[in-house]
Design an enzyme around this catalytic site. Structure first.
Site, mmCIF file in Angstrom:
data_model
loop_
_atom_site.group_PDB
_atom_site.id
_atom_site.type_symbol
_atom_site.label_atom_id
_atom_site.label_comp_id
_atom_site.label_asym_id
_atom_site.label_seq_id
_atom_site.Cartn_x
_atom_site.Cartn_y
_atom_site.Cartn_z
ATOM 1 N N MET A 24 -25.014 18.980 -30.126
ATOM 2 C CA MET A 24 -23.597 19.176 -30.341
ATOM 3 C C MET A 24 -23.244 18.773 -31.771
ATOM 4 O O MET A 24 -24.053 18.255 -32.497
ATOM 5 C CB MET A 24 -22.783 18.372 -29.342
ATOM 6 C CG MET A 24 -22.597 19.059 -27.992
ATOM 7 S SD MET A 24 -21.720 20.617 -28.056
ATOM 8 C CE MET A 24 -20.035 20.064 -28.002
ATOM 9 N N PRO A 25 -22.017 18.907 -32.108
ATOM 10 C CA PRO A 25 -21.628 18.719 -33.505
ATOM 11 C C PRO A 25 -21.474 17.256 -33.920
ATOM 12 O O PRO A 25 -21.242 16.378 -33.100
ATOM 13 C CB PRO A 25 -20.270 19.417 -33.581
ATOM 14 C CG PRO A 25 -19.700 19.246 -32.214
ATOM 15 C CD PRO A 25 -20.883 19.370 -31.292
ATOM 16 N N THR A 26 -21.615 17.082 -35.214
ATOM 17 C CA THR A 26 -21.262 15.831 -35.859
ATOM 18 C C THR A 26 -20.184 16.159 -36.873
ATOM 19 O O THR A 26 -20.370 17.023 -37.721
ATOM 20 C CB THR A 26 -22.471 15.196 -36.568
ATOM 21 O OG1 THR A 26 -23.479 14.922 -35.608
ATOM 22 C CG2 THR A 26 -22.080 13.917 -37.282
ATOM 23 N N ASP A 61 -20.290 13.567 -32.067
ATOM 24 C CA ASP A 61 -20.288 12.427 -32.981
ATOM 25 C C ASP A 61 -19.244 12.652 -34.063
ATOM 26 O O ASP A 61 -19.112 13.762 -34.592
ATOM 27 C CB ASP A 61 -21.651 12.245 -33.654
ATOM 28 C CG ASP A 61 -22.715 11.779 -32.676
ATOM 29 O OD1 ASP A 61 -22.434 10.849 -31.909
ATOM 30 O OD2 ASP A 61 -23.816 12.350 -32.699
#
Length: 62
Positions: free
Chosen positions: A1-3, A40
Site C-alpha cells: 500500500m502507499p506511503t 503509512d
C-alpha cells in the site's frame, strides 16, 4: 500500500495531525482498497525559516 510524505509548515496541533492522517488513511482505503494498517504517513514539520515561496521565506511574510 502507499506511503505518503506530508511536508507542511510547523504549527499544527496533534489533534489536527490526527484528523489529517485519519482522513488520508480513510480515503486511501476507500479508493485503493486494502487495510488501514497498510497505509503509512510521514509528517515533516518545516520551520518557516526553511520554506520559501516566490523567492521569499515564510518567516519574512506578514
Amino acid at each position: 500500500m502507499p506511503t505518503y510524505h506530508v511536508e507542511m509548515l510547523e504549527g499544527r496541533t496533534i489533534e489536527q495531525k490526527k484528523k489529517l492522517v485519519a482522513e488520508i488513511t480513510r480515503v486511501s482505503v476507500e479508493v485503493l482498497g486494502g487495510s488501514p494498517e497498510s497505509v503509512d504517513i510521514l509528517i515533516t514539520d518545516v520551520k518557516r525559516e526553511n520554506w520559501s515561496t516566490g523567492g521569499k521565506l515564510w518567516s519574512e511574510r506578514s
